[in-house]
Design a protein around this motif. Structure first.
Motif, PDB file in Angstrom:
ATOM      1  N   ARG A   1       0.853  -1.195   0.000  1.00  0.00           N
ATOM      2  CA  ARG A   1       0.000   0.000   0.000  1.00  0.00           C
ATOM      3  C   ARG A   1       0.885   1.240   0.000  1.00  0.00           C
ATOM      4  N   PHE A   2       0.541   2.192  -0.859  1.00  0.00           N
ATOM      5  CA  PHE A   2       1.368   3.373  -1.070  1.00  0.00           C
ATOM      6  C   PHE A   2       0.545   4.635  -0.858  1.00  0.00           C
ATOM      7  N   GLU A   3       1.153   5.601  -0.156  1.00  0.00           N
ATOM      8  CA  GLU A   3       0.513   6.906   0.060  1.00  0.00           C
ATOM      9  C   GLU A   3       1.443   8.019  -0.403  1.00  0.00           C
ATOM     10  N   GLU A   4       0.868   8.974  -1.111  1.00  0.00           N
ATOM     11  CA  GLU A   4       1.595  10.181  -1.493  1.00  0.00           C
ATOM     12  C   GLU A   4       0.732  11.387  -1.149  1.00  0.00           C
ATOM     13  N   VAL A   5       1.316  12.318  -0.426  1.00  0.00           N
ATOM     14  CA  VAL A   5       0.589  13.518  -0.010  1.00  0.00           C
ATOM     15  C   VAL A   5       1.348  14.740  -0.509  1.00  0.00           C
ATOM     16  N   ASP A   6       0.656  15.595  -1.239  1.00  0.00           N
ATOM     17  CA  ASP A   6       1.190  16.884  -1.648  1.00  0.00           C
ATOM     18  C   ASP A   6       0.508  17.965  -0.822  1.00  0.00           C
ATOM     19  N   VAL A   7       1.311  18.809  -0.175  1.00  0.00           N
ATOM     20  CA  VAL A   7       0.763  19.846   0.706  1.00  0.00           C
ATOM     21  C   VAL A   7       1.255  21.213   0.231  1.00  0.00           C
ATOM     22  N   TYR A   8       0.309  22.112  -0.005  1.00  0.00           N
ATOM     23  CA  TYR A   8       0.606  23.479  -0.405  1.00  0.00           C
ATOM     24  C   TYR A   8       0.120  24.402   0.716  1.00  0.00           C
ATOM     25  N   SER A   9       0.972  25.332   1.142  1.00  0.00           N
ATOM     26  CA  SER A   9       0.579  26.179   2.270  1.00  0.00           C
ATOM     27  C   SER A   9       1.088  27.605   2.093  1.00  0.00           C
ATOM     28  N   LEU A  10       0.331  28.523   2.671  1.00  0.00           N
ATOM     29  CA  LEU A  10       0.705  29.935   2.718  1.00  0.00           C
ATOM     30  C   LEU A  10       0.421  30.445   4.125  1.00  0.00           C
ATOM     31  N   ASN A  11       1.454  30.956   4.782  1.00  0.00           N
ATOM     32  CA  ASN A  11       1.310  31.534   6.117  1.00  0.00           C
ATOM     33  C   ASN A  11       1.738  32.989   6.092  1.00  0.00           C
ATOM     34  N   SER A  12       0.966  33.807   6.761  1.00  0.00           N
ATOM     35  CA  SER A  12       1.300  35.218   6.931  1.00  0.00           C
ATOM     36  C   SER A  12       1.152  35.541   8.408  1.00  0.00           C
ATOM     37  N   ASP A  13       2.265  35.897   9.061  1.00  0.00           N
ATOM     38  CA  ASP A  13       2.274  36.144  10.501  1.00  0.00           C
ATOM     39  C   ASP A  13       2.999  37.455  10.788  1.00  0.00           C
ATOM     40  N   PHE A  14       2.272  38.417  11.414  1.00  0.00           N
ATOM     41  CA  PHE A  14       2.833  39.740  11.643  1.00  0.00           C
ATOM     42  C   PHE A  14       2.449  40.258  13.022  1.00  0.00           C
ATOM     43  N   PHE A  15       3.198  41.259  13.469  1.00  0.00           N
ATOM     44  CA  PHE A  15       2.826  41.984  14.680  1.00  0.00           C
ATOM     45  C   PHE A  15       3.294  43.424  14.556  1.00  0.00           C
ATOM     46  N   ILE A  16       2.592  44.300  15.263  1.00  0.00           N
ATOM     47  CA  ILE A  16       2.985  45.710  15.324  1.00  0.00           C
ATOM     48  C   ILE A  16       2.934  46.176  16.772  1.00  0.00           C
ATOM     49  N   PRO A  17       3.904  46.985  17.192  1.00  0.00           N
ATOM     50  CA  PRO A  17       3.842  47.580  18.533  1.00  0.00           C
ATOM     51  C   PRO A  17       2.683  48.579  18.601  1.00  0.00           C
ATOM     52  N   VAL A  18       2.047  48.646  19.751  1.00  0.00           N
ATOM     53  CA  VAL A  18       0.905  49.527  19.939  1.00  0.00           C
ATOM     54  C   VAL A  18       1.163  50.419  21.147  1.00  0.00           C
ATOM     55  N   GLY A  19       0.799  51.698  21.037  1.00  0.00           N
ATOM     56  CA  GLY A  19       0.969  52.620  22.158  1.00  0.00           C
ATOM     57  C   GLY A  19       2.306  53.325  22.120  1.00  0.00           C
ATOM     58  N   THR A  20       2.427  54.360  22.944  1.00  0.00           N
ATOM     59  CA  THR A  20       3.652  55.152  22.964  1.00  0.00           C
ATOM     60  C   THR A  20       4.844  54.375  23.503  1.00  0.00           C
ATOM     61  N   SER A  21       4.587  53.454  24.432  1.00  0.00           N
ATOM     62  CA  SER A  21       5.684  52.661  25.001  1.00  0.00           C
ATOM     63  C   SER A  21       6.151  51.557  24.066  1.00  0.00           C
ATOM     64  N   LYS A  22       5.293  51.189  23.121  1.00  0.00           N
ATOM     65  CA  LYS A  22       5.552  50.116  22.165  1.00  0.00           C
ATOM     66  C   LYS A  22       5.761  48.756  22.843  1.00  0.00           C
ATOM     67  N   ARG A  23       5.326  48.632  24.096  1.00  0.00           N
ATOM     68  CA  ARG A  23       5.412  47.344  24.783  1.00  0.00           C
ATOM     69  C   ARG A  23       4.216  46.468  24.491  1.00  0.00           C
ATOM     70  N   ASN A  24       3.104  47.078  24.114  1.00  0.00           N
ATOM     71  CA  ASN A  24       1.917  46.317  23.755  1.00  0.00           C
ATOM     72  C   ASN A  24       2.020  45.916  22.291  1.00  0.00           C
ATOM     73  N   LYS A  25       1.481  44.752  21.982  1.00  0.00           N
ATOM     74  CA  LYS A  25       1.635  44.242  20.622  1.00  0.00           C
ATOM     75  C   LYS A  25       0.322  43.672  20.099  1.00  0.00           C
ATOM     76  N   LEU A  26       0.089  43.902  18.820  1.00  0.00           N
ATOM     77  CA  LEU A  26      -1.045  43.324  18.102  1.00  0.00           C
ATOM     78  C   LEU A  26      -0.489  42.310  17.108  1.00  0.00           C
ATOM     79  N   PHE A  27      -0.941  41.055  17.219  1.00  0.00           N
ATOM     80  CA  PHE A  27      -0.511  39.981  16.327  1.00  0.00           C
ATOM     81  C   PHE A  27      -1.667  39.629  15.397  1.00  0.00           C
ATOM     82  N   TYR A  28      -1.336  39.260  14.165  1.00  0.00           N
ATOM     83  CA  TYR A  28      -2.391  38.902  13.217  1.00  0.00           C
ATOM     84  C   TYR A  28      -1.783  38.077  12.083  1.00  0.00           C
TER      85      TYR A  28
END
Length: 809
Positions: free
Chosen positions: A420-447
């Motif tokens: 028995r034989f198995e072949e799997v083709d996987v295509y993927s796209l990931n987008s991962d970012f964050f930006i500092p929030v606030g004047t201190s830039k210690r808070n972060k928004l991830f998306y």
């Protein structure tokens, strides 16, 4: 204005001084407060807020020593300095850097989840034969093995398709990751790894489906630019006596201002594994191999062969080749492109658990092996650092994977071979970012977002062999054989978006909240079925889930952390869940065409106490997990109460299917601590307890290990280290086994009474002859104890002498 004056001052100083720049190897951010000592005059300088220090009169042969409490010690000669020093953050303590939780570099003190990290120095120290063995050294993880060429990590009582494997930001889990035991973790070479991070508990916000028990994130070796062209090479060789291991690895890193390249090639050869002789558990014959099969794909014997040494586990050896190639190019001052190619393959791997099965007083299988397990990954990752707007910090990763698996078996007394034989083709796209929030830039928004598509192609063939003497000469005829998965092809696709926000309410309080929306689509088609008639010959499943997490951190002191995490996760059924046909231990698993997702609700509390003055570190975590629509194997009559498969008849309760059983709970705790009670002398240890129960059947859950832990004592110097490590596991009694599903392999325990307790003692030593040459000597299982890891088919290695040498140039 003040910042400009400081920069101008630094510039004027650098015009007549020798400048040293120090940055974090992962974040690329300048490190303030690094103490740099030069060997000639013992003069010391401290880096400023820009990571700069200035010397005079440094000669090419001058040795520079770098010290910082949150980074590993480093020494270089000034002649090799090429414009930037990259320091590796320590893998211990609250100041250690974590890359996996939010898919961005963050301090451990800002993350509520329980994390364990193994840096490159830890991997070198452990010197594992495979990446599965590497995971077995992480507190809180056990590894099950059906054969030596494998290893299925168990995290918080979950494994296989409930534990997510990731390499360099790309998920390894695919549509045929099964419920049971998986061996795919060995397809990442430990020689290519820079670090391994384990996130305990559901990480469904950042990773989506499958991340229920936890996430194992492998990171291959780093790439960095250099002012001048730079070459860094290393060769490694290791030999182990317990399975006649020969492992070699070659790594070459070339750096330049405009590009950087990394090549790693490793090859390992393993012979048959010898088990321990000291049977303190009292079972004198348990695990011994008295008979074995000498059959191969071209060699024939109609009876089993007597094993001259029953402590040698015949049919356990294999070979493995791994290749890694990475290339980094600057697309912009703030953007880098990383091309990543990975290839892993083995020869045929015997399934020891199957080849040890008996029928009518003799071995059942003449042949049962996995064909070459092959994994190919090609990815292009664009990294952004301090760029623009919503692309300020993060990465976009486009990847393709090709996975090949096969299973070949033939019974004694039969010439019918099924493949028995198995072949799997996987295509993927990931987008991962964050930006500092606030004047201190210690808070972060991830998306971010994730798109994944799996194509599964499953084929099978039945061959009646012809032979002459002991030689298989060809194929006399063919017969129809069931495919493992739908023979008309199947697909599994998912699309997800997520966001999370981390807010520092004050120096003592941090709150973290996130949500993820995931949609999955599964299709499966059957063209013909030999054993099972699938209604309508097609299956379509659509599932959508909203998951989330809420975390809170309280830091009564800068060195302490109390954390609480509430999480909701889910796992959508994949192709293996709904469409698999297989037999094991007298039971047949059949498809289930109406399976629903399983949902998880988790609560955990963590406490970290760090006492730098006394050099004591304490970490504890307690959790409770509730599973709804828990997927487990249960008797099924969807396709009848009597089915003949591979020449064997299965009836009634021996016909199982993956089924939504109802509600179940898993709870437990992990406690670990370390203490440097004398200069350079350190002890550390940990213990893990896990309990799982099904509320519907009142049965224990599968994959729940017994209480286990370790305790070590060592001396760690700059030039050498020596340590003793004690490991133990309590017994797993029969009443704690799930006997319905068959996952826990009760038949592999003595008299099917449960797994006995065990303990072992290891010795490890490393010596650095110079900055370029390191030798290692290990004695594992010093007392030569015989034991099996819980749910494992193969006995663990006996006493092993291992020697290794690494040379850098």
């Amino acid at each position: 204005m003040l910042r400009l004056l400081i920069v101008l001052c630094c510039f004027s100083i650098s015009s007549f001084a020798q400048q040293i720049r120090v940055v974090d190897a992962y974040t690329q951010k300048e490190i303030e407060g690094v103490e740099i000592e030069e060997s000639t005059t013992k003069n010391k300088k401290i880096t400023n807020k820009f990571g700069l220090a200035f010397f005079k009169g440094l000669k090419p042969e001058t040795v520079l020593s770098f010290e910082h409490q949150n980074y590993d010690h480093l020494e270089i000669t000034y002649g090799t300095y090429d414009g930037t020093i990259f320091l590796e953050p320590t893998s211990e303590g609250l100041e250690s850097v974590v890359l996996s939780v939010s898919r961005a570099a963050e301090k451990k003190q800002s993350i509520p989840e329980h994390i364990e990290i193994l840096a490159r120095k830890d991997i070198d120290y452990i010197s594992p034969q495979t990446s599965a063995d590497l995971l077995g050294n992480i507190p809180g993880i056990r590894v099950q093995k059906s054969q030596f060429g494998g290893g299925s990590p168990v995290i918080r009582g979950m494994e296989s398709n409930r534990v997510l494997l990731v390499v360099d930001g790309v998920r390894m889990n695919n549509a045929i990751y099964r419920n049971g035991h998986l061996q795919n973790s060995i397809s990442v070479s430990p020689f290519a790894l820079e670090r391994t991070e384990v996130v305990f508990g559901p990480a469904s916000v950042s990773y989506g489906s499958d991340a229920l028990g936890g996430v194992v994130h492998y990171y291959t070796k780093n790439l960095n630019y250099s002012k001048n062209i730079s070459f860094k090479n290393q060769v490694f060789y290791r030999h182990s006596t317990v399975n006649n291991e020969h492992s070699t690895s070659f790594s070459s890193q070339v750096s330049h201002q405009k590009w950087a390249s990394l090549t790693n090639v490793s090859y390992s050869s393993f012979g048959d594994l010898r088990m321990g002789k000291n049977r303190t558990h009292g079972y004198q014959d348990w695990g011994k191999v008295y008979q074995y099969s000498k059959n191969t794909d071209d060699y024939y014997e109609d009876t089993s062969t007597t094993n001259p040494n029953p402590n040698i586990q015949k049919n356990t050896g294999y070979h493995q080749l791994d290749i890694l190639q990475k290339l980094m190019l600057p697309l912009h001052q703030n953007i880098d492109l990383v091309i990543n190619g990975q290839f892993s393959t083995t020869n045929d791997i015997p399934n020891f658990g199957k080849l040890n099965d008996y029928k009518n007083g003799d071995l059942k299988f003449a042949e049962w092996y996995y064909g070459p397990q092959q994994r190919l990954l090609v990815s292009a990752q664009t990294k952004f650092k301090d760029y623009k707007s919503f692309l300020k910090n993060g990465a976009i990763t486009l990847a393709y994977q090709n996975i090949l698996e096969s299973r070949i078996n033939r019974d004694f007394g039969s010439l019918d071979r099924t493949s028995r034989f198995e072949e799997v083709d996987v295509y993927s796209l990931n987008s991962d970012f964050f930006i500092p929030v606030g004047t201190s830039k210690r808070n972060k928004l991830f998306y971010g977002l994730e798109l994944v598509h799996n194509d599964v192609n499953s084929t099978a063939k039945g061959e009646t062999l012809s032979f002459s003497g002991n030689k298989i000469t060809g194929v006399a005829s063919h017969f129809n054989a069931d495919t493992r998965y739908p023979d008309g092809g199947s697909t599994y696709s998912s699309a997800a978006v997520y966001t999370s926000y981390r807010q520092e309410l004050s120096k003592k309080h941090i709150i973290d909240a996130g949500v993820r929306l995931t949609s999955t689509v599964l299709t499966a088609d059957w063209n013909q079925n030999v054993s099972i008639n699938i209604p309508n010959n097609e299956l379509r499943l659509n599932n959508t889930a909203l998951t989330g997490s809420l975390g809170y951190i309280f830091k009564p002191y800068p060195t302490d952390k109390i954390s609480v995490v509430l999480s909701k996760g889910f796992r959508a059924p994949n192709v293996d869940d709904v469409g698999k046909i297989r037999s094991k231990s007298g039971k047949l698993t059949v498809p289930n065409t109406s399976l629903d997702p399983e949902h998880l609700y988790s609560a955990e509390i963590g406490f970290v106490k760090n006492m730098p003055v006394h050099k004591i570190y304490f970490d504890s975590n307690v959790y409770y997990t509730l599973l709804e629509n828990y997927i487990g194997r249960a008797p099924s009559s969807e396709f009848g109460t009597s089915i003949t498969y591979d020449g064997e008849n299965f009836e009634n309760e021996n016909i199982l299917a993956n089924t939504n059983i109802g509600k179940a709970a898993i709870y437990g705790a992990t406690i670990s601590a370390s203490w440097e009670f004398l200069k350079d002398i350190k002890t550390n240890g940990g213990v893990t307890y896990t309990k799982g129960i099904s509320y519907e059947s009142d049965e224990p859950l599968s994959s729940i290990p017994p209480l286990f832990g370790n305790l070590s004592l060592g001396m760690y110097k700059k030039l050498f280290d020596v340590a003793l490590d004690y490991r133990f596991s309590m017994a797993k009694k029969l009443k704690d086994y799930n006997l319905t599903e068959g996952i826990d392999n009760i038949d592999e325990t003595p008299n099917e009474e449960g797994t006995p307790s065990w303990s072992l003692l290891n010795f490890n030593s490393n010596y650095h002859f110079s900055k370029n040459l390191r030798i290692q000597f290990q004695i594992q299982n010093i007392l030569d104890a015989h034991y099996k890891e819980f749910a494992s088919s193969i006995s663990a290695p006996g006493r092993n002498f291992s020697a290794a040498v690494a040379y850098s140039f």
